[in-house]
Design a protein around this motif. Structure first.
Motif, PDB file in Angstrom:
ATOM      1  N   HIS A  40       0.835  -1.214   0.000  1.00  0.00           N
ATOM      2  CA  HIS A  40       0.000   0.000   0.000  1.00  0.00           C
ATOM      3  C   HIS A  40       0.862   1.254   0.000  1.00  0.00           C
ATOM      4  O   HIS A  40       0.537   2.235  -0.668  1.00  0.00           O
ATOM      5  CB  HIS A  40      -1.067  -0.051   1.109  1.00  0.00           C
ATOM      6  CG  HIS A  40      -0.878   0.804   2.297  1.00  0.00           C
ATOM      7  ND1 HIS A  40      -0.503   0.317   3.510  1.00  0.00           N
ATOM      8  CD2 HIS A  40      -1.040   2.140   2.461  1.00  0.00           C
ATOM      9  CE1 HIS A  40      -0.446   1.291   4.388  1.00  0.00           C
ATOM     10  NE2 HIS A  40      -0.753   2.418   3.783  1.00  0.00           N
ATOM     11  N   HIS A  41       1.989   1.237   0.705  1.00  0.00           N
ATOM     12  CA  HIS A  41       2.869   2.412   0.677  1.00  0.00           C
ATOM     13  C   HIS A  41       3.503   2.593  -0.708  1.00  0.00           C
ATOM     14  O   HIS A  41       3.623   3.731  -1.193  1.00  0.00           O
ATOM     15  CB  HIS A  41       3.938   2.318   1.769  1.00  0.00           C
ATOM     16  CG  HIS A  41       3.395   2.560   3.137  1.00  0.00           C
ATOM     17  ND1 HIS A  41       2.905   3.785   3.546  1.00  0.00           N
ATOM     18  CD2 HIS A  41       3.245   1.730   4.192  1.00  0.00           C
ATOM     19  CE1 HIS A  41       2.479   3.701   4.787  1.00  0.00           C
ATOM     20  NE2 HIS A  41       2.674   2.462   5.210  1.00  0.00           N
ATOM     21  N   CYS A  43       2.238   1.647  -3.590  1.00  0.00           N
ATOM     22  CA  CYS A  43       1.187   2.176  -4.474  1.00  0.00           C
ATOM     23  C   CYS A  43       0.980   3.668  -4.229  1.00  0.00           C
ATOM     24  O   CYS A  43       0.789   4.437  -5.175  1.00  0.00           O
ATOM     25  CB  CYS A  43      -0.129   1.425  -4.255  1.00  0.00           C
ATOM     26  SG  CYS A  43      -0.155  -0.253  -4.907  1.00  0.00           S
ATOM     27  N   GLY A  44       1.058   4.073  -2.966  1.00  0.00           N
ATOM     28  CA  GLY A  44       0.907   5.492  -2.638  1.00  0.00           C
ATOM     29  C   GLY A  44       2.010   6.349  -3.219  1.00  0.00           C
ATOM     30  O   GLY A  44       1.763   7.447  -3.731  1.00  0.00           O
ATOM     31  N   TRP A  47       1.467   6.650  -6.869  1.00  0.00           N
ATOM     32  CA  TRP A  47       0.373   7.613  -7.065  1.00  0.00           C
ATOM     33  C   TRP A  47       0.938   9.028  -7.059  1.00  0.00           C
ATOM     34  O   TRP A  47       0.688   9.824  -7.968  1.00  0.00           O
ATOM     35  CB  TRP A  47      -0.634   7.407  -5.960  1.00  0.00           C
ATOM     36  CG  TRP A  47      -1.890   8.234  -5.981  1.00  0.00           C
ATOM     37  CD1 TRP A  47      -2.226   9.247  -6.827  1.00  0.00           C
ATOM     38  CD2 TRP A  47      -2.993   8.090  -5.090  1.00  0.00           C
ATOM     39  NE1 TRP A  47      -3.464   9.751  -6.500  1.00  0.00           N
ATOM     40  CE2 TRP A  47      -3.958   9.054  -5.443  1.00  0.00           C
ATOM     41  CE3 TRP A  47      -3.254   7.253  -4.014  1.00  0.00           C
ATOM     42  CZ2 TRP A  47      -5.169   9.191  -4.771  1.00  0.00           C
ATOM     43  CZ3 TRP A  47      -4.467   7.391  -3.350  1.00  0.00           C
ATOM     44  CH2 TRP A  47      -5.414   8.348  -3.728  1.00  0.00           C
ATOM     45  N   HIS A  81      -6.623  -0.229   2.465  1.00  0.00           N
ATOM     46  CA  HIS A  81      -5.502   0.664   2.154  1.00  0.00           C
ATOM     47  C   HIS A  81      -4.880   0.302   0.814  1.00  0.00           C
ATOM     48  O   HIS A  81      -4.584   1.187  -0.004  1.00  0.00           O
ATOM     49  CB  HIS A  81      -4.442   0.619   3.260  1.00  0.00           C
ATOM     50  CG  HIS A  81      -4.934   1.065   4.582  1.00  0.00           C
ATOM     51  ND1 HIS A  81      -5.326   2.357   4.851  1.00  0.00           N
ATOM     52  CD2 HIS A  81      -5.123   0.379   5.734  1.00  0.00           C
ATOM     53  CE1 HIS A  81      -5.727   2.451   6.097  1.00  0.00           C
ATOM     54  NE2 HIS A  81      -5.613   1.262   6.658  1.00  0.00           N
ATOM     55  N   GLU A  85      -5.093   2.913  -2.344  1.00  0.00           N
ATOM     56  CA  GLU A  85      -3.845   3.397  -2.962  1.00  0.00           C
ATOM     57  C   GLU A  85      -3.666   2.802  -4.358  1.00  0.00           C
ATOM     58  O   GLU A  85      -3.173   3.476  -5.267  1.00  0.00           O
ATOM     59  CB  GLU A  85      -2.641   3.058  -2.079  1.00  0.00           C
ATOM     60  CG  GLU A  85      -2.686   3.630  -0.677  1.00  0.00           C
ATOM     61  CD  GLU A  85      -2.454   5.126  -0.600  1.00  0.00           C
ATOM     62  OE1 GLU A  85      -1.900   5.713  -1.542  1.00  0.00           O
ATOM     63  OE2 GLU A  85      -2.829   5.712   0.434  1.00  0.00           O
ATOM     64  N   SER A  89      -3.422   5.159  -7.612  1.00  0.00           N
ATOM     65  CA  SER A  89      -2.253   5.166  -8.499  1.00  0.00           C
ATOM     66  C   SER A  89      -2.654   4.808  -9.928  1.00  0.00           C
ATOM     67  O   SER A  89      -2.186   5.430 -10.888  1.00  0.00           O
ATOM     68  CB  SER A  89      -1.148   4.240  -7.972  1.00  0.00           C
ATOM     69  OG  SER A  89      -1.602   2.916  -7.861  1.00  0.00           O
TER      70      SER A  89
END
Length: 170
Positions: A40-41, A43-44, A47, A81, A85, A89
């Motif tokens: 998730h981080h 993907c963030g 993004w 999450h 994300e 993204s």
């Protein structure tokens, strides 16, 4: 750290990409495919790196980033999450980028986005990003057909009804 540095900083987005940051993020996603937090981080960060940056959109698509984002979404369908994300993204990656539209279609992205909407019907953040992504994808007839055939119309209407007080989903 890369997520925060790339948020609202155009020059940092370029610097991260120029210093091999995209490759490192994608390597982390591959190496830690079973860790939802890493996914998730990552993907963030992807993004953030694609905000107003067509070069980064192309690099991420060319280097397998779309496949990795979709793999994360497929691996963690119940993690809101990862879904939020991931959809965010993909939304940025698909904005005005036909090559990335094709990759999302190729890797069954429509199915995974609709599954995220179904699994997280009450999560306004997932719904907002999923609807935004579907909006981008419908600029291609092929995606319009796939979205409609797989129940996307009903899911978008359900999101609008469920989150009628949130202008972002409308």
């Amino acid at each position: 750290a890369l997520g925060n540095m790339s948020c609202n900083h155009d020059s940092n987005r370029t610097a991260i990409a120029n210093h091999g940051g995209i490759e490192q993020i994608l390597m982390a996603m591959r190496a830690h495919g079973l860790d939802p937090s890493v996914q998730h981080h990552a993907c963030g960060v992807l993004w953030n790196l694609t905000v107003n940056n067509d070069k980064n959109k192309a690099l991420i698509g060319q280097q397998g980033g779309i496949e990795l984002i979709l793999m994360a979404m497929k691996s963690f369908p119940q993690d809101s999450h990862v879904q939020h994300e991931g959809c965010g993204s993909l939304c940025n990656l698909s904005c005005n980028h036909d090559g990335n539209h094709a990759l999302i279609h190729q890797w069954q992205g429509v199915s995974l986005v609709l599954l995220a909407m179904l699994n997280h019907a009450r999560d306004v953040n997932v719904q907002h990003q999923a609807c935004s992504l579907l909006r981008n994808l419908t600029s291609r007839t092929l995606n319009c057909t796939a979205i409609a055939r797989q129940g996307g119309i009903e899911l978008v209407l359900m999101a609008m009804k469920t989150h009628s007080k949130d202008a972002n989903v409308q």
